[in-house]
Design a protein around this motif. Structure first.
Motif, PDB file in Angstrom:
ATOM      1  N   GLN A 112     -14.944 -12.077  11.078  1.00 18.31           N
ATOM      2  CA  GLN A 112     -13.553 -11.616  11.931  1.00 18.31           C
ATOM      3  C   GLN A 112     -13.241 -10.087  11.393  1.00 18.31           C
ATOM      4  N   ASP A 113     -12.442  -9.670  12.117  1.00 19.48           N
ATOM      5  CA  ASP A 113     -11.641  -8.441  11.656  1.00 19.48           C
ATOM      6  C   ASP A 113     -11.045  -8.538  10.545  1.00 19.48           C
ATOM      7  N   TYR A 114     -10.577  -9.866  10.165  1.00 18.27           N
ATOM      8  CA  TYR A 114      -9.572 -10.030   8.662  1.00 18.27           C
ATOM      9  C   TYR A 114     -10.365 -10.384   7.727  1.00 18.27           C
ATOM     10  N   GLY A 115     -11.819 -10.246   7.759  1.00 13.95           N
ATOM     11  CA  GLY A 115     -12.599 -10.340   6.455  1.00 13.95           C
ATOM     12  C   GLY A 115     -13.386 -11.652   6.140  1.00 13.95           C
ATOM     13  N   VAL A 116     -13.067 -12.554   7.209  1.00 14.38           N
ATOM     14  CA  VAL A 116     -13.779 -13.850   6.912  1.00 14.38           C
ATOM     15  C   VAL A 116     -14.866 -14.219   8.174  1.00 14.38           C
ATOM     16  N   ARG A 117     -15.717 -14.909   7.610  1.00 14.76           N
ATOM     17  CA  ARG A 117     -16.818 -15.139   8.613  1.00 14.76           C
ATOM     18  C   ARG A 117     -16.688 -16.792   8.858  1.00 14.76           C
ATOM     19  N   ASP A 118     -16.575 -17.146  10.069  1.00  7.35           N
ATOM     20  CA  ASP A 118     -16.310 -18.293  10.424  1.00  7.35           C
ATOM     21  C   ASP A 118     -16.789 -18.843  11.795  1.00  7.35           C
ATOM     22  N   CYS A 119     -16.592 -20.045  12.120  1.00  8.46           N
ATOM     23  CA  CYS A 119     -17.126 -20.810  13.205  1.00  8.46           C
ATOM     24  C   CYS A 119     -16.110 -21.783  13.618  1.00  8.46           C
ATOM     25  N   ALA A 120     -16.132 -22.467  14.905  1.00  9.81           N
ATOM     26  CA  ALA A 120     -15.115 -23.440  15.280  1.00  9.81           C
ATOM     27  C   ALA A 120     -15.694 -24.386  16.158  1.00  9.81           C
ATOM     28  N   PHE A 121     -15.349 -25.627  16.064  1.00 10.51           N
ATOM     29  CA  PHE A 121     -15.611 -26.929  16.844  1.00 10.51           C
ATOM     30  C   PHE A 121     -14.292 -27.619  16.939  1.00 10.51           C
TER      31      PHE A 121
END
Length: 134
Positions: A112-121
């Motif tokens: 993410q542009d705000y510095g977090v690597r994430d995913c969603a379910f």
């Protein structure tokens, strides 16, 4: 003073499906599984951590109206009623396990542009579950 988060609450619309999702796909331990009449409250959480998620029947408060109950159920069905963010030290591995298990994918692992690597379910009730790389 040390304050910690003990429980977070998410509604479920199918206790067995919720149990399978959080226990079998996420690998959480079941801490409590309490039934009353035709309802179940299931408490799950990561082994070795005191933080828990309480999966509860939605809209059971006797103080709400039928119209309010219907609104809550509609919001849950749309997946916009509530959400929770978890963290993993192996985001990609967890994503692969959840994807292989048939989880409803909202977003693949992304920087993410705000510095977090994430995913969603979405869980079986439609609750949004985001997972951050720790």
């Amino acid at each position: 003073m040390n304050i910690s988060i003990h429980n977070a609450f998410l509604p479920h619309t199918d206790a067995d499906a919720a149990l399978g999702f959080y226990r079998d796909l996420f690998g959480f331990e079941v801490r409590k599984d309490v039934g009353y009449e035709n309802m179940r409250w299931i408490t799950v959480g990561p082994a070795g951590d005191s933080t828990s998620i309480v999966l509860h029947p939605p809209a059971v408060d006797p103080g709400i109206t039928d119209e309010e109950r219907e609104t809550i159920m509609n919001l849950i069905a749309k997946g916009v009623y509530t959400a929770i963010t978890l963290a993993s030290d192996d985001l990609d591995g967890l994503f692969e396990r959840l994807e292989a298990g048939g989880a409803d994918i909202v977003q693949e692992p992304t920087d993410q542009d705000y510095g977090v690597r994430d995913c969603a379910f979405r869980d079986p009730a439609g609750n949004l579950i985001r997972v951050n790389q720790r």
